[in-house]
Design a protein around this motif. Sequence first.
Motif, PDB file in Angstrom:
ATOM      1  N   CYS A   1      -7.497   8.684   7.397  1.00 56.17           N
ATOM      2  CA  CYS A   1      -6.533   7.852   8.129  1.00 56.17           C
ATOM      3  C   CYS A   1      -7.084   7.442   9.490  1.00 56.17           C
ATOM      4  O   CYS A   1      -6.895   6.303   9.936  1.00 56.17           O
ATOM      5  CB  CYS A   1      -5.214   8.596   8.302  1.00 56.17           C
ATOM      6  SG  CYS A   1      -4.269   8.756   6.781  1.00 56.17           S
TER       7      CYS A   1
ATOM      8  N   ALA B   1      -3.370   6.963   0.572  1.00 57.56           N
ATOM      9  CA  ALA B   1      -3.598   8.327   0.097  1.00 57.56           C
ATOM     10  C   ALA B   1      -2.636   9.305   0.758  1.00 57.56           C
ATOM     11  O   ALA B   1      -2.137  10.236   0.118  1.00 57.56           O
ATOM     12  CB  ALA B   1      -5.048   8.735   0.365  1.00 57.56           C
ATOM     13  N   LEU B   2      -2.354   9.090   2.035  1.00 54.72           N
ATOM     14  CA  LEU B   2      -1.437   9.985   2.747  1.00 54.72           C
ATOM     15  C   LEU B   2      -0.039   9.908   2.142  1.00 54.72           C
ATOM     16  O   LEU B   2       0.632  10.940   1.956  1.00 54.72           O
ATOM     17  CB  LEU B   2      -1.398   9.624   4.233  1.00 54.72           C
ATOM     18  CG  LEU B   2      -0.557  10.538   5.129  1.00 54.72           C
ATOM     19  CD1 LEU B   2      -1.206  10.684   6.502  1.00 54.72           C
ATOM     20  CD2 LEU B   2       0.858   9.989   5.311  1.00 54.72           C
TER      21      LEU B   2
ATOM     22  N   LEU C   1      -7.394  13.919   4.452  1.00 53.30           N
ATOM     23  CA  LEU C   1      -6.508  12.789   4.695  1.00 53.30           C
ATOM     24  C   LEU C   1      -6.473  12.399   6.160  1.00 53.30           C
ATOM     25  O   LEU C   1      -6.435  11.205   6.493  1.00 53.30           O
ATOM     26  CB  LEU C   1      -5.103  13.112   4.195  1.00 53.30           C
ATOM     27  CG  LEU C   1      -4.937  13.049   2.676  1.00 53.30           C
ATOM     28  CD1 LEU C   1      -3.638  13.694   2.245  1.00 53.30           C
ATOM     29  CD2 LEU C   1      -4.978  11.590   2.209  1.00 53.30           C
TER      30      LEU C   1
END
Length: 501
Positions: free
Chosen positions: A455, A463-464, A451
């Motif tokens: 990012c 997704a985070l 992640l």
Amino acid sequence: MSLNLSNNYQALGSSFSEQTLPAPVAQPSLLLWNETLAKTLTIPFSQDNDAELIAQYFSGNKLIDGSKPIAQAYSGHQFGHFNPQLGDGRAHLLGDIADIQGQRWDIQLKGSGVSSFSRQGDGRCALGPALREYIMSEAMFALGVPTTRCLAVVTTGECVYRERPYEGAVVTRVAASHIRVGTFQYFASRGDTDSLKRLINYAINRHFPELRVEEKTPTTVDLVDKATANEISSEQVLKFFSAVLSKQVPLVLSWSRVGFIHGVMNTDNTTISGETIDYGPCAMMNSYDADTVFSSIDRNGRYAFGKQIGIMQWNMTRLAETLLPLVASDEDDAVEKIEPLLTQFHQDLQQGNLIMMAAKIGIDEPEQGDAQLINDLLGIMQKQKLDYTQTFAALTGSLNKNKIDETIIAALNEWLPRWNTRIEPFKAAAHQLMVKTNPMVIPRNHHVEALLDACQETGDLTALNKFLAVLRQPYTETQETKHYQDSPVDGDKNYHTYCGT
């Protein structure tokens, strides 16, 4: 809109800190805002309505009304070696704020520029470490581990250069205290007993008001006025030390319960408030092994998973040494008075560890023979390389007629009958205890790293945020939980964590 910041620690004086302003950044942009924490702290901002203002305040570009930013002074034992001057080299304490219950919390920026304590550092933070601190501290909070928390992550529009250029960020840390064992060492190493007395008085009034001589709740003015008084009795010092010790027991035992490895348990990263601080080289254990180390700078395994309880005792002994001159003028007399507290601390940790591990297998009140049952289980887990979280989650599920993983069944086939016999009279209660004690999901290293990479490359937080939603319910199995429960294919064999500075 005002944040009602106070500057209680700043008011202690120039020997405690350096007044210094955060360095402005090029293009501050709010990336993450902890709305729930903001409301608890009575901060009247929301990401939807105040993103630009939040970015200005929590990048350091705009000073919050009433704030008097400082870099705090402290020393510390780093991997066993004493450094007499460390201090905040890339952090600014903006002040403290009261939450909805009246408890005061420090608001600190990290990655906000240099101070005289920077030791040739650039005073900045890359986005990856800032996101790691946000993810890990939120996960630990949900797991029930005493921890500092993150209020905001603001990108800076500037590059930070490490092994290559990275996007820069400023992270806002919220802590009950930034007073460390190293803060006491700073003054003790200089023979500055007057400042030591002021520090203890301040710490008592701010963090341990039950130890105050007067039976009243301290005001913000009291915190400073009482700290400026250099009078403190030997009895108060001992009570203060005992109170600090009591905070460390649930902290380090919580780390053991969830498989957390701090990675840099230096005395400058050990707070008197008993909060997890500094998420740089931290990691979570997968396959159980007491010698597990992931920190790239812990070359000798000083802070391995199984050594953290012992290191906490070592760190508290260092704190005890700084207090000796205030306990008695004769060092031998002082040692005689303070040593029983360290002995009791050792006993509390050992007994607490037994109670905690017993709870992980459903035993509320350990009896003779339970320590052996636990040690035999851990021995099998280490020999068979069983996943720490998965094993205890499977044992928990087995009491609710859930199927245990066949690998775990095969590995524990000789141990399971002994355990079942032990908990047979109270299986329902055992299951309830295990559900509260054993998380279903943790912030596994390979998911965190994936992640962070995503990012930093794309800036997309979708997704985070999904990951955070699961981590905030670690004892509940949702539809999304299964996506984050897997152990890494390579067992984290070549995984290393870094300091991030």
